[in-house]
Design a protein around this motif. Structure first.
Motif, PDB file in Angstrom:
ATOM      1  N   SER A 249      27.508  32.844  86.124  1.00 59.24           N
ATOM      2  CA  SER A 249      26.869  33.113  85.152  1.00 59.24           C
ATOM      3  C   SER A 249      27.115  32.205  84.161  1.00 59.24           C
ATOM      4  O   SER A 249      27.554  31.060  83.390  1.00 59.24           O
ATOM      5  CB  SER A 249      28.989  33.674  84.461  1.00 59.24           C
ATOM      6  OG  SER A 249      29.050  34.898  85.133  1.00 59.24           O
ATOM      7  N   TYR A 250      26.116  31.976  83.087  1.00 58.17           N
ATOM      8  CA  TYR A 250      25.466  31.582  81.886  1.00 58.17           C
ATOM      9  C   TYR A 250      25.601  33.016  80.721  1.00 58.17           C
ATOM     10  O   TYR A 250      25.338  33.563  81.044  1.00 58.17           O
ATOM     11  CB  TYR A 250      24.662  30.859  82.351  1.00 58.17           C
ATOM     12  CG  TYR A 250      24.415  30.340  82.902  1.00 58.17           C
ATOM     13  CD1 TYR A 250      24.639  28.985  83.906  1.00 58.17           C
ATOM     14  CD2 TYR A 250      23.769  30.427  84.307  1.00 58.17           C
ATOM     15  CE1 TYR A 250      24.728  28.483  84.368  1.00 58.17           C
ATOM     16  CE2 TYR A 250      24.302  29.816  86.237  1.00 58.17           C
ATOM     17  CZ  TYR A 250      24.526  28.901  85.881  1.00 58.17           C
ATOM     18  OH  TYR A 250      25.009  27.264  87.064  1.00 58.17           O
TER      19      TYR A 250
ATOM     20  N   ALA B  42      23.577  36.220  82.062  1.00 52.01           N
ATOM     21  CA  ALA B  42      23.587  36.356  83.280  1.00 52.01           C
ATOM     22  C   ALA B  42      24.565  35.797  83.924  1.00 52.01           C
ATOM     23  O   ALA B  42      24.710  34.801  84.381  1.00 52.01           O
ATOM     24  CB  ALA B  42      22.505  35.413  83.194  1.00 52.01           C
ATOM     25  N   GLU B  43      23.823  36.597  85.812  1.00 54.44           N
ATOM     26  CA  GLU B  43      24.197  35.656  86.549  1.00 54.44           C
ATOM     27  C   GLU B  43      23.442  35.396  87.523  1.00 54.44           C
ATOM     28  O   GLU B  43      22.556  36.226  88.083  1.00 54.44           O
ATOM     29  CB  GLU B  43      25.599  36.682  87.296  1.00 54.44           C
ATOM     30  CG  GLU B  43      26.209  37.429  86.709  1.00 54.44           C
ATOM     31  CD  GLU B  43      27.416  38.442  87.109  1.00 54.44           C
ATOM     32  OE1 GLU B  43      27.179  38.946  88.030  1.00 54.44           O
ATOM     33  OE2 GLU B  43      28.611  38.572  86.889  1.00 54.44           O
TER      34      GLU B  43
ATOM     35  N   ASP C  95      24.619  20.590  89.970  1.00 54.70           N
ATOM     36  CA  ASP C  95      25.708  20.612  89.566  1.00 54.70           C
ATOM     37  C   ASP C  95      24.875  20.510  87.562  1.00 54.70           C
ATOM     38  O   ASP C  95      23.908  20.468  87.831  1.00 54.70           O
ATOM     39  CB  ASP C  95      25.579  18.728  89.159  1.00 54.70           C
ATOM     40  CG  ASP C  95      26.776  18.191  89.697  1.00 54.70           C
ATOM     41  OD1 ASP C  95      27.981  19.734  90.766  1.00 54.70           O
ATOM     42  OD2 ASP C  95      26.684  17.526  90.349  1.00 54.70           O
ATOM     43  N   ASP C  96      25.107  21.675  87.193  1.00 58.25           N
ATOM     44  CA  ASP C  96      24.646  21.857  86.377  1.00 58.25           C
ATOM     45  C   ASP C  96      24.705  20.770  85.268  1.00 58.25           C
ATOM     46  O   ASP C  96      25.624  20.325  84.770  1.00 58.25           O
ATOM     47  CB  ASP C  96      25.727  23.369  85.190  1.00 58.25           C
ATOM     48  CG  ASP C  96      25.155  24.565  86.186  1.00 58.25           C
ATOM     49  OD1 ASP C  96      25.730  25.577  85.139  1.00 58.25           O
ATOM     50  OD2 ASP C  96      24.356  24.984  86.884  1.00 58.25           O
TER      51      ASP C  96
ATOM     52  N   PRO D  16      13.229  33.732  75.905  1.00 60.77           N
ATOM     53  CA  PRO D  16      13.464  32.993  77.709  1.00 60.77           C
ATOM     54  C   PRO D  16      14.970  31.544  77.034  1.00 60.77           C
ATOM     55  O   PRO D  16      15.322  31.253  75.508  1.00 60.77           O
ATOM     56  CB  PRO D  16      12.433  31.798  77.512  1.00 60.77           C
ATOM     57  CG  PRO D  16      12.136  32.115  76.933  1.00 60.77           C
ATOM     58  CD  PRO D  16      12.499  33.646  75.916  1.00 60.77           C
ATOM     59  N   TYR D  17      15.603  31.642  77.969  1.00 60.29           N
ATOM     60  CA  TYR D  17      16.687  30.092  77.876  1.00 60.29           C
ATOM     61  C   TYR D  17      16.601  29.118  79.036  1.00 60.29           C
ATOM     62  O   TYR D  17      16.398  29.888  79.804  1.00 60.29           O
ATOM     63  CB  TYR D  17      17.902  30.049  77.156  1.00 60.29           C
ATOM     64  CG  TYR D  17      18.970  31.716  77.942  1.00 60.29           C
ATOM     65  CD1 TYR D  17      19.961  31.207  78.643  1.00 60.29           C
ATOM     66  CD2 TYR D  17      18.770  32.887  78.170  1.00 60.29           C
ATOM     67  CE1 TYR D  17      20.715  31.575  79.869  1.00 60.29           C
ATOM     68  CE2 TYR D  17      19.460  33.330  78.890  1.00 60.29           C
ATOM     69  CZ  TYR D  17      20.582  32.615  79.695  1.00 60.29           C
ATOM     70  OH  TYR D  17      21.386  33.195  80.769  1.00 60.29           O
ATOM     71  N   TYR D  18      17.101  28.113  79.300  1.00 63.48           N
ATOM     72  CA  TYR D  18      17.097  26.980  80.343  1.00 63.48           C
ATOM     73  C   TYR D  18      18.207  26.682  80.954  1.00 63.48           C
ATOM     74  O   TYR D  18      19.074  26.139  80.129  1.00 63.48           O
ATOM     75  CB  TYR D  18      16.018  25.831  79.686  1.00 63.48           C
ATOM     76  CG  TYR D  18      14.428  26.773  79.186  1.00 63.48           C
ATOM     77  CD1 TYR D  18      13.771  26.572  79.960  1.00 63.48           C
ATOM     78  CD2 TYR D  18      14.859  26.553  77.582  1.00 63.48           C
ATOM     79  CE1 TYR D  18      12.587  27.514  80.284  1.00 63.48           C
ATOM     80  CE2 TYR D  18      13.263  27.196  77.706  1.00 63.48           C
ATOM     81  CZ  TYR D  18      12.214  27.704  78.231  1.00 63.48           C
ATOM     82  OH  TYR D  18      10.974  28.485  78.294  1.00 63.48           O
ATOM     83  N   LEU D  19      18.421  26.957  81.968  1.00 59.97           N
ATOM     84  CA  LEU D  19      19.293  26.343  82.907  1.00 59.97           C
ATOM     85  C   LEU D  19      18.538  24.734  83.683  1.00 59.97           C
ATOM     86  O   LEU D  19      17.390  25.270  84.175  1.00 59.97           O
ATOM     87  CB  LEU D  19      19.730  26.784  83.993  1.00 59.97           C
ATOM     88  CG  LEU D  19      21.101  26.228  84.989  1.00 59.97           C
ATOM     89  CD1 LEU D  19      21.985  26.193  84.246  1.00 59.97           C
ATOM     90  CD2 LEU D  19      21.405  27.586  85.433  1.00 59.97           C
ATOM     91  N   SER D  20      19.604  23.507  82.916  1.00 59.64           N
ATOM     92  CA  SER D  20      19.188  22.664  83.387  1.00 59.64           C
ATOM     93  C   SER D  20      20.453  22.351  84.410  1.00 59.64           C
ATOM     94  O   SER D  20      21.321  22.030  84.253  1.00 59.64           O
ATOM     95  CB  SER D  20      18.613  21.267  82.494  1.00 59.64           C
ATOM     96  OG  SER D  20      17.875  21.517  81.469  1.00 59.64           O
ATOM     97  N   PHE D  21      20.177  21.502  85.960  1.00 57.10           N
ATOM     98  CA  PHE D  21      20.221  20.602  86.552  1.00 57.10           C
ATOM     99  C   PHE D  21      20.844  18.805  86.290  1.00 57.10           C
ATOM    100  O   PHE D  21      19.736  18.622  86.254  1.00 57.10           O
ATOM    101  CB  PHE D  21      20.331  21.047  88.316  1.00 57.10           C
ATOM    102  CG  PHE D  21      20.430  22.381  87.943  1.00 57.10           C
ATOM    103  CD1 PHE D  21      21.267  23.377  88.362  1.00 57.10           C
ATOM    104  CD2 PHE D  21      18.843  23.222  88.886  1.00 57.10           C
ATOM    105  CE1 PHE D  21      21.163  24.913  88.503  1.00 57.10           C
ATOM    106  CE2 PHE D  21      19.105  24.759  89.642  1.00 57.10           C
ATOM    107  CZ  PHE D  21      19.797  25.199  89.208  1.00 57.10           C
TER     108      PHE D  21
END
Length: 106
Positions: A5-6, A15-16, A24-25, A77-82
């Motif tokens: 979840s974020y 969001a899931e 790795d986040d 929009p938003y951004y999940l970066s690894f």
């Protein structure tokens, strides 16, 4: 695969995503990190239901309020970066001086 979840950094909607547990986040931000490439959360999840949809991605762009958030959210929009590596060293994002914030409140 795991469900993670974020929270949207703008409105807090959750969001899931189903993704590989090995990823790795690094961070979740309202803007993309310079030098990272992002998979679209909706398109990637539909592309390969049996595999890891983000295996070749450096991050994921999530639209707040889309299917991953069950329709709740601000629509931005938003951004999940690894975490990513170059020659065995973790890559740090380039952050513009305007984006650096200092909080001196106590």
């Amino acid at each position: 695969m795991v469900t993670v979840s974020y929270h949207c950094p703008r409105c807090g909607a959750v969001a899931e995503l189903q993704r590989g547990a090995y990823l790795d986040d690094k961070c979740v931000t309202p803007d993309p990190l310079d030098g990272w490439t992002y998979a679209d959360a909706h398109e990637a999840a539909d592309a390969d239901p049996d595999g890891d949809p983000y295996a070749d991605s450096e991050g994921v762009v999530i639209v707040c309020g889309a299917a991953e958030t069950d329709g709740d959210g601000c629509g931005e929009p938003y951004y999940l970066s690894f975490v990513k590596f170059d020659e065995g060293r973790e890559v740090e994002p380039n952050v513009a001086v305007e984006e650096v914030r200092f909080d001196f409140r106590r």
